[in-house]
Design an enzyme around this catalytic site. Structure first.
Site, PDB file in Angstrom:
ATOM      1  N   HIS A   1       1.063  -1.480   0.100  1.00 47.50           N
ATOM      2  CA  HIS A   1       0.099   0.189   0.088  1.00 47.50           C
ATOM      3  C   HIS A   1       0.581   0.769   0.029  1.00 47.50           C
ATOM      4  O   HIS A   1       0.143   2.328  -0.093  1.00 47.50           O
ATOM      5  CB  HIS A   1      -0.907  -0.038   0.984  1.00 47.50           C
ATOM      6  CG  HIS A   1      -1.827   1.082   1.340  1.00 47.50           C
ATOM      7  ND1 HIS A   1      -2.087   1.988   2.310  1.00 47.50           N
ATOM      8  CD2 HIS A   1      -3.152   0.931   0.457  1.00 47.50           C
ATOM      9  CE1 HIS A   1      -3.266   2.196   1.539  1.00 47.50           C
ATOM     10  NE2 HIS A   1      -4.073   2.118   1.482  1.00 47.50           N
TER      11      HIS A   1
ATOM     12  N   LYS B   1       3.214   3.985  -1.332  1.00 46.65           N
ATOM     13  CA  LYS B   1       3.146   5.342  -2.329  1.00 46.65           C
ATOM     14  C   LYS B   1       4.522   6.390  -2.402  1.00 46.65           C
ATOM     15  O   LYS B   1       5.524   7.376  -0.690  1.00 46.65           O
ATOM     16  CB  LYS B   1       1.928   6.491  -2.381  1.00 46.65           C
ATOM     17  CG  LYS B   1       0.784   5.887  -2.253  1.00 46.65           C
ATOM     18  CD  LYS B   1       0.443   6.217  -1.818  1.00 46.65           C
ATOM     19  CE  LYS B   1      -1.513   5.166  -1.471  1.00 46.65           C
ATOM     20  NZ  LYS B   1      -1.581   4.036  -0.232  1.00 46.65           N
TER      21      LYS B   1
ATOM     22  N   ASP C   1      17.082  10.434  -7.886  1.00 47.43           N
ATOM     23  CA  ASP C   1      18.894  10.714  -7.650  1.00 47.43           C
ATOM     24  C   ASP C   1      19.132  10.657  -6.144  1.00 47.43           C
ATOM     25  O   ASP C   1      19.888  11.400  -5.634  1.00 47.43           O
ATOM     26  CB  ASP C   1      18.861  11.818  -8.009  1.00 47.43           C
ATOM     27  CG  ASP C   1      18.661  12.720  -9.488  1.00 47.43           C
ATOM     28  OD1 ASP C   1      18.654  11.081 -10.347  1.00 47.43           O
ATOM     29  OD2 ASP C   1      19.254  13.023 -10.069  1.00 47.43           O
TER      30      ASP C   1
ATOM     31  N   HIS D   1      -8.318  11.184   1.471  1.00 46.91           N
ATOM     32  CA  HIS D   1      -8.126  10.018   1.298  1.00 46.91           C
ATOM     33  C   HIS D   1      -6.853  10.406   2.120  1.00 46.91           C
ATOM     34  O   HIS D   1      -6.689   9.462   2.174  1.00 46.91           O
ATOM     35  CB  HIS D   1      -8.154   9.420   0.375  1.00 46.91           C
ATOM     36  CG  HIS D   1      -7.869   7.900  -0.227  1.00 46.91           C
ATOM     37  ND1 HIS D   1      -5.633   8.170  -0.419  1.00 46.91           N
ATOM     38  CD2 HIS D   1      -8.199   7.064   0.076  1.00 46.91           C
ATOM     39  CE1 HIS D   1      -5.332   6.299  -0.540  1.00 46.91           C
ATOM     40  NE2 HIS D   1      -6.977   6.092  -0.626  1.00 46.91           N
TER      41      HIS D   1
ATOM     42  N   LYS E   1      -4.125  10.517   5.434  1.00 51.32           N
ATOM     43  CA  LYS E   1      -3.888   9.746   6.600  1.00 51.32           C
ATOM     44  C   LYS E   1      -2.866  10.156   7.509  1.00 51.32           C
ATOM     45  O   LYS E   1      -1.740  10.370   7.477  1.00 51.32           O
ATOM     46  CB  LYS E   1      -3.326   8.232   5.899  1.00 51.32           C
ATOM     47  CG  LYS E   1      -4.400   7.318   5.198  1.00 51.32           C
ATOM     48  CD  LYS E   1      -3.538   7.455   3.969  1.00 51.32           C
ATOM     49  CE  LYS E   1      -3.990   6.677   2.950  1.00 51.32           C
ATOM     50  NZ  LYS E   1      -5.701   6.942   2.688  1.00 51.32           N
TER      51      LYS E   1
ATOM     52  N   ASP F   1      -1.075  17.941  19.830  1.00 49.57           N
ATOM     53  CA  ASP F   1       0.287  19.035  20.787  1.00 49.57           C
ATOM     54  C   ASP F   1       1.354  20.099  19.776  1.00 49.57           C
ATOM     55  O   ASP F   1       2.158  20.631  20.341  1.00 49.57           O
ATOM     56  CB  ASP F   1       0.590  18.115  21.396  1.00 49.57           C
ATOM     57  CG  ASP F   1       0.254  17.481  22.282  1.00 49.57           C
ATOM     58  OD1 ASP F   1      -1.389  17.517  22.345  1.00 49.57           O
ATOM     59  OD2 ASP F   1       0.901  16.983  23.518  1.00 49.57           O
TER      60      ASP F   1
END
Length: 473
Positions: free
Chosen positions: A214, A216, A221, A391, A393, A398
């Site tokens: 899952h 990404k 470089d 979508h 996450k 604090d």
């Protein structure tokens, strides 16, 4: 006679699975549920267990990270970091130690962190960075979906390969099922190296279908990297007919932390390709900058000793003294995270959760809502975003620590998926993420506990039914 033989064989296989369940040390409720399924659903119960119930963390079917070659490579990656002092981050020493033990990578200073909001800003930054590539481009995505973006990427890759840039792509076998053989051949014909992560094969169908990559990740470089919630899909630019525009958060990273993401890509690439040439220091870049954000990469998968991303969330929630702001599309948290959120809220911490009113799956929608009553009763504030589909996450605590990544707040991400998150120890970044959260909840509807309790019994029934499937959603 044949019936007796089949019955005896089924009982024998069932008995073997029972022994495995007991030896693996699953939670009693989970063990009981699988025992019930195996002995009440003829044949299907065993197949369900083989696909969804096996504890990959116990079985160690993937022992990649325990090989001397990979261990040596990780050590080299860690040596690329700028040192930090314990005194400087005494406030977060527990979570720093936890992530380091789970994911190998200690936090490093001297990083530039750019918050990218939604698809247009993210892909604009990605394409600008890709155009500047001089040596290599590494991409790893759960969803690599054909459309305008992939066409533009193809054209860019073609140009960069002619300039001598190496391009490697890793895509998930389930998340990118729609990726055509024609497009893959076109990439290969121009010189792109491309591999499928855990392809669905007949002989390995039962052992691999439930475990997905899952992550990404883009690394360019060894200098610039991207990670977050955004996949390669046009729905992040123009939306889709069912949910509208997809809203998401991504990160652009520059600095020594890039080496952590490069190391994760290299280990995943080695796992599927068996090419050990990726496990060298040629893809690392030496940084000398001292000022900048401190960032730590946490990654986990079904082959990890512990659920590192789950423990990261748990630790951040427990550290909170003032507030916890969470944006996540899938709130199916499991007992430990659920209890941590409730305890934090009941202890006086301002706990807020933002998610979409819409869902991309009807069972997931009702399963998520099955947790609302308990959270609202404990004082957790829940906001539903009415437009499009959120979508992202993210979690910010604090105004001192925050995280952006690929990990959903659900059991699948914690136990079955390969995930990666960036933890940022930077007040300025945390404040920016907090402000973004507060802007989003102004356009959202806050749930009221008393009103929610008056929902129709039919909705409660849907929630209860959907919650049964929470371990596999």
């Amino acid at each position: 006679m044949l019936l007796y033989v089949a019955t005896a064989l089924y009982i024998l296989i069932g008995g073997f699975i029972v022994i495995r369940l007991l030896l693996n040390g699953m939670r009693p409720t989970k063990t009981l549920a699988w025992l019930f399924a195996i002995f009440t659903i003829p044949v299907g119960g065993i197949f369900l267990y083989l696909m969804l119930g096996r504890n990959r963390r116990k079985n160690k079917l993937f022992k990649l990270k325990h090989t001397p070659k990979v261990a040596s490579y990780i050590a080299k990656a860690i040596h690329q970091y700028s040192p930090i002092t314990k005194k400087e981050f005494e406030e977060h020493h527990k979570i720093i130690s936890l992530i380091t033990k789970n994911s190998y990578f200690a936090p490093c200073t001297g990083n530039d962190v750019k918050l990218l909001k939604n698809g247009e800003a993210t892909f604009r930054a990605i394409f600008d960075a890709l155009k500047s590539a001089e040596h290599f481009i590494h991409l790893e995505y759960y969803i690599f979906e054909e459309g305008k973006l992939t066409t533009d990427l193809f054209n860019l890759f073609q140009k960069k390969i002619k300039e001598g840039v190496t391009v490697k792509i890793l895509y998930d076998g389930i998340g990118s099922m729609s990726l055509s053989k024609k497009y893959i051949r076109q990439l290969q014909n121009i010189g792109v190296e491309i591999h499928k992560f855990l392809p669905i094969k007949f002989g390995k169908f039962l052992s691999s279908i439930n475990y997905r990559n899952h992550r990404k990740i883009i690394v360019i470089d060894g200098k610039t990297a991207f990670t977050g919630g955004i996949n390669v899909s046009d729905k992040y630019i123009k939306g889709d007919t069912d949910l509208g525009v997809w809203y998401d958060i991504h990160l652009q990273l520059k600095g020594p932390v890039v080496q952590s993401l490069q190391a994760i890509f290299a280990m995943d690439w080695y796992m599927v390709s068996k090419e050990d040439s990726i496990l060298d220091t040629s893809c690392f870049y030496t940084y000398k900058k001292e000022n900048g954000s401190t960032v730590q990469i946490v990654h986990s998968g079904p082959d990890s000793d512990f659920s590192a991303t789950q423990q990261m969330y748990f630790s951040m929630i427990n550290e909170a003294k003032e507030y916890i702001y969470i944006t996540n599309p899938y709130i199916i948290p499991g007992e430990s995270i659920l209890d941590a959120l409730k305890v934090a809220s009941m202890s006086g911490v301002d706990v807020r959760i933002l998610l979409s009113e819409k869902s991309d799956n009807v069972i997931v929608k009702w399963c998520i809502r099955s947790y609302f009553e308990g959270l609202l009763q404990a004082g957790v504030k829940i906001y539903l975003f009415p437009e499009g589909f959120i979508h992202s996450k993210t979690i910010v605590v604090d105004t001192t620590i925050s995280s952006v990544g690929t990990t959903n707040l659900d059991i699948r991400s914690f136990e079955q998926n390969y995930e990666v998150n960036a933890v940022i120890y930077d007040d300025t970044f945390a404040l920016a993420l907090k402000d973004d959260f507060l802007k989003d909840i102004k356009n959202s509807t806050q749930l009221d506990f008393n009103t929610f309790m008056q929902r129709p019994w039919s909705q409660k029934l849907k929630e209860g039914f959907a919650k049964i499937f929470s371990p596999v959603l």
